[in-house]
Scaffold this motif. Structure first.
Motif, mmCIF file in Angstrom:
data_model
loop_
_atom_site.group_PDB
_atom_site.id
_atom_site.type_symbol
_atom_site.label_atom_id
_atom_site.label_comp_id
_atom_site.label_asym_id
_atom_site.label_seq_id
_atom_site.Cartn_x
_atom_site.Cartn_y
_atom_site.Cartn_z
ATOM 1 N N VAL A 72 0.857 -1.180 0.000
ATOM 2 C CA VAL A 72 0.000 0.000 0.000
ATOM 3 C C VAL A 72 0.896 1.233 0.000
ATOM 4 O O VAL A 72 1.809 1.357 0.817
ATOM 5 C CB VAL A 72 -0.936 0.011 1.218
ATOM 6 N N ALA A 73 0.672 2.128 -0.946
ATOM 7 C CA ALA A 73 1.469 3.350 -1.043
ATOM 8 C C ALA A 73 1.016 4.323 0.035
ATOM 9 O O ALA A 73 -0.132 4.771 0.046
ATOM 10 C CB ALA A 73 1.295 3.979 -2.431
ATOM 11 N N LEU A 74 1.915 4.640 0.957
ATOM 12 C CA LEU A 74 1.588 5.464 2.119
ATOM 13 C C LEU A 74 2.475 6.712 2.139
ATOM 14 O O LEU A 74 3.686 6.622 2.344
ATOM 15 C CB LEU A 74 1.774 4.658 3.407
ATOM 16 N N LYS A 75 1.846 7.833 1.921
ATOM 17 C CA LYS A 75 2.585 9.098 1.884
ATOM 18 C C LYS A 75 3.248 9.378 3.228
ATOM 19 O O LYS A 75 2.620 9.247 4.280
ATOM 20 C CB LYS A 75 1.624 10.237 1.522
ATOM 21 N N GLY A 76 4.520 9.718 3.172
ATOM 22 C CA GLY A 76 5.240 10.023 4.393
ATOM 23 C C GLY A 76 5.670 8.802 5.173
ATOM 24 O O GLY A 76 6.267 8.919 6.250
ATOM 25 N N VAL A 77 5.389 7.610 4.643
ATOM 26 C CA VAL A 77 5.745 6.365 5.338
ATOM 27 C C VAL A 77 6.719 5.546 4.504
ATOM 28 O O VAL A 77 7.869 5.325 4.888
ATOM 29 C CB VAL A 77 4.487 5.538 5.686
ATOM 30 N N GLU A 97 -3.349 1.793 -3.939
ATOM 31 C CA GLU A 97 -3.780 3.020 -3.281
ATOM 32 C C GLU A 97 -4.575 2.707 -2.017
ATOM 33 O O GLU A 97 -5.310 1.713 -1.964
ATOM 34 C CB GLU A 97 -4.661 3.851 -4.230
ATOM 35 N N VAL A 98 -4.429 3.553 -1.009
ATOM 36 C CA VAL A 98 -5.241 3.438 0.198
ATOM 37 C C VAL A 98 -6.707 3.516 -0.177
ATOM 38 O O VAL A 98 -7.117 4.372 -0.967
ATOM 39 C CB VAL A 98 -4.907 4.580 1.187
ATOM 40 N N MET A 99 -7.517 2.596 0.371
ATOM 41 C CA MET A 99 -8.954 2.596 0.087
ATOM 42 C C MET A 99 -9.735 3.112 1.289
ATOM 43 O O MET A 99 -9.443 2.727 2.426
ATOM 44 C CB MET A 99 -9.414 1.186 -0.296
ATOM 45 N N PRO A 100 -10.719 3.973 1.053
ATOM 46 C CA PRO A 100 -11.467 4.585 2.153
ATOM 47 C C PRO A 100 -12.530 3.658 2.721
ATOM 48 O O PRO A 100 -13.737 3.856 2.552
ATOM 49 C CB PRO A 100 -12.107 5.815 1.483
ATOM 50 N N LEU A 146 -6.564 10.632 4.748
ATOM 51 C CA LEU A 146 -6.133 11.609 3.755
ATOM 52 C C LEU A 146 -4.636 11.851 3.860
ATOM 53 O O LEU A 146 -3.950 12.041 2.858
ATOM 54 C CB LEU A 146 -6.888 12.927 3.943
ATOM 55 N N GLU A 147 -4.113 11.806 5.087
ATOM 56 C CA GLU A 147 -2.673 11.955 5.275
ATOM 57 C C GLU A 147 -1.923 10.743 4.720
ATOM 58 O O GLU A 147 -0.777 10.846 4.281
ATOM 59 C CB GLU A 147 -2.350 12.119 6.763
ATOM 60 N N GLN A 148 -2.561 9.577 4.746
ATOM 61 C CA GLN A 148 -1.929 8.354 4.231
ATOM 62 C C GLN A 148 -1.930 8.289 2.704
ATOM 63 O O GLN A 148 -1.052 7.675 2.094
ATOM 64 C CB GLN A 148 -2.665 7.111 4.750
ATOM 65 N N TYR A 149 -2.901 8.914 2.067
ATOM 66 C CA TYR A 149 -3.176 8.709 0.651
ATOM 67 C C TYR A 149 -2.080 9.279 -0.248
ATOM 68 O O TYR A 149 -1.760 10.459 -0.194
ATOM 69 C CB TYR A 149 -4.525 9.330 0.302
ATOM 70 N N TRP A 150 -1.511 8.396 -1.093
ATOM 71 C CA TRP A 150 -0.479 8.773 -2.060
ATOM 72 C C TRP A 150 -0.920 8.258 -3.422
ATOM 73 O O TRP A 150 -0.857 7.053 -3.679
ATOM 74 C CB TRP A 150 0.858 8.160 -1.639
ATOM 75 N N PHE A 189 -15.275 5.309 -4.843
ATOM 76 C CA PHE A 189 -14.348 5.686 -3.786
ATOM 77 C C PHE A 189 -13.904 7.138 -3.949
ATOM 78 O O PHE A 189 -13.519 7.579 -5.036
ATOM 79 C CB PHE A 189 -13.104 4.800 -3.821
ATOM 80 N N ILE A 190 -13.952 7.880 -2.856
ATOM 81 C CA ILE A 190 -13.484 9.266 -2.815
ATOM 82 C C ILE A 190 -12.732 9.461 -1.511
ATOM 83 O O ILE A 190 -13.156 8.991 -0.454
ATOM 84 C CB ILE A 190 -14.660 10.266 -2.872
ATOM 85 N N ILE A 191 -11.596 10.145 -1.583
ATOM 86 C CA ILE A 191 -10.910 10.569 -0.368
ATOM 87 C C ILE A 191 -10.704 12.079 -0.435
ATOM 88 O O ILE A 191 -10.072 12.587 -1.366
ATOM 89 C CB ILE A 191 -9.530 9.892 -0.204
ATOM 90 N N ASP A 192 -11.298 12.797 0.503
ATOM 91 C CA ASP A 192 -11.007 14.216 0.666
ATOM 92 C C ASP A 192 -11.204 14.571 2.131
ATOM 93 O O ASP A 192 -11.487 13.709 2.960
ATOM 94 C CB ASP A 192 -11.877 15.093 -0.259
#
Length: 341
Positions: free
Chosen positions: A172-177, A200-203, A213-217, A322-325
Motif C-alpha cells: 500500500v502506497a503510504l505518503k510520508g511512510v 492506493e489506500v482505500m477509504p 487523507l494523510e496516508q493517501y499517495w 471511492f473518494i478521499i477528501d
C-alpha cells in the motif's frame, strides 16, 4: 478435462453489464495477527466464532461457485492462515484443480505463518501467493502493522521461494511512510524475481485516530517517481485481478498498480467476495450483498444455493465510487478485514 470446460462454458455467471464473474475471493476469518494502520483499528472487535461458516460450509460454497464457472479462488482474511485447520480447506479445494474445473487456487497473506505453511500450500496445489508487505524497514514495519515482526515475514518469503511458490508483494502506497523506499523495494524484488504491486489506500472502515487523507499517495505520483529511476515497459500480462502491469527493464520483474481511486478498474471487474459469515458482496466499494448462508443451510441439495448465487450476480453494480477528501475519508464503513482483502 473437456467435460469440465463444457460445464463451465454453459453455466457462466454473467452480470448485468456482460462481465463474466470467474473469480471468487473468500474470506475465511476476519481475525488477524497484525493491526495494520490502513486496515484495522488497534482495538478491533471481531465476530464471535459461532457466527463463522465452518470449513465444510466454506468448501461447499466455493464448490458451488466452481460448478458455475468460477475458475479462480483466492483465500483471504483477515489473515487466512490463522484460521484453525485451514489447510484442510486448501486440500479439499485442491480437488477442483485435479479435475480441471478450477484453474487457480491462491492466497493473500501477511506472511507471518508462511514459514510453517508454505510447503503444505504447495502440496495442496497453490502455485502463486500474494504477500502484503509495505516496507522493508523493520522499525517502519512495526509502526505500520503495530503487532508484526519483519524478520518473521522475510523468513516466510524465503521459505515460499524455496518450495517453488511464485511470490508477489502487495504494498500500500503510504505518503510520508514508504515513499522513500520505492527504489529499494523494486531493487529487492528484482533480485529475487518477485513481482511487486502498489495499491492506493482505500477509504474503508473507521480507523480511529488514523487520518486516511494523510496516508493517501496517488499512484499517478508514485509512477512518476519510479520513472525517474527505472524504465517501465507496459505489458498485457494479467493475473485475473485488477492490477495493471509493466515490466521493469532493468530487473525483468513485473510492477503492478492497483488504482481504485485515480483510475478505477470496474469496467473489467470479474470478481465477487464471500465473507466468512456467508455474505456475498458483488462490489468492494458498495453495500450490495446477498446472504448465502441461509440457502446453504436450508437444504443439503445445492439447487437453492446455485439459484441464489445466480440471482446475486444479477445485482452486481457497474462500479464503486471511492473518494478521499477532507470531508469524506470513509466511502464504505466496512473494514477490509470484514469483506476480505
Amino acid at each position: 478435462m473437456q467435460v469440465a470446460n463444457d460445464i463451465k462454458e454453459s453455466q457462466k455467471l454473467i452480470d448485468p453489464f456482460g462481465r463474466h464473474v470467474s473469480y471468487l475471493r473468500v474470506s475465511v476469518t476476519d481475525r488477524c495477527d497484525f493491526r495494520c494502520v490502513y486496515c484495522m483499528s488497534e482495538d478491533m472487535t471481531f465476530l464471535p466464532k459461532k457466527d463463522l461458516l465452518t470449513l465444510e460450509e466454506l468448501d461447499r460454497l466455493c464448490s458451488a461457485f466452481v460448478d458455475q464457472g468460477v475458475q479462480k479462488l483466492r483465500i483471504t482474511g483477515g489473515e487466512p492462515l490463522v484460521r484453525r485447520d485451514i489447510m484442510w480447506l486448501f486440500n479439499r479445494l485442491g480437488r477442483h484443480l485435479d479435475s480441471g474445473k478450477l484453474e487457480e487456487l491462491t492466497v493473500t497473506t501477511n506472511g507471518s505463518l508462511l514459514k510453517k505453511y508454505a510447503q503444505e500450500l504447495y502440496n495442496a496445489g497453490v502455485r502463486r501467493i500474494n504477500i502484503s508487505l509495505d516496507t522493508l524497514d523493520e522499525e517502519k514495519f512495526r509502526t505500520i502493522t503495530r503487532w508484526g515482526r519483519l524478520p518473521q515475514v522475510l523468513e516466510g518469503i524465503e521459505e515460499s521461494l524455496r518450495v517453488g511458490l511464485k511470490v508477489k508483494l502487495n504494498a500500500v502506497a503510504l505518503k510520508g511512510v514508504n515513499d522513500d523506499e520505492v527504489d529499494h523495494m523494486i531493487q529487492w524484488c528484482g533480485e529475487r524475481n518477485i513481482d511487486l504491486t502498489f495499491i492506493e489506500v482505500m477509504p474503508m472502515g473507521d480507523l480511529g485516530n488514523e487520518d486516511r487523507l494523510e496516508q493517501y499517495w496517488p499512484l499517478s505520483d508514485v509512477k512518476r517517481q519510479i520513472e525517474q529511476s527505472w524504465t517501465l515497459n507496459e505489458t498485457g500480462y494479467q493475473t485475473g485481478g485488477p492490477a495493471r502491469y509493466s515490466v521493469i527493464q532493468e530487473t525483468g520483474a513485473r510492477l503492478g498498480f492497483i488504482t481504485p481511486l485515480t483510475h478505477n478498474f470496474c469496467e473489467s471487474c470479474n470478481r465477487v467476495r464471500l465473507t466468512c459469515t456467508g455474505t456475498l458482496y458483488m462490489c468492494l466499494g458498495q453495500e450490495d450483498a446477498a446472504d448465502l448462508r441461509e440457502p446453504l443451510r436450508a437444504s443439503k441439495d445445492d439447487d437453492l444455493l446455485h439459484d441464489r448465487i445466480r440471482q446475486a450476480i444479477k445485482l452486481k453494480p457497474k462500479g464503486h465510487d471511492f473518494i478521499i477528501d477532507r470531508d469524506s475519508q470513509i466511502s464504505n464503513p466496512r473494514h477490509m478485514s470484514v469483506t476480505g482483502g
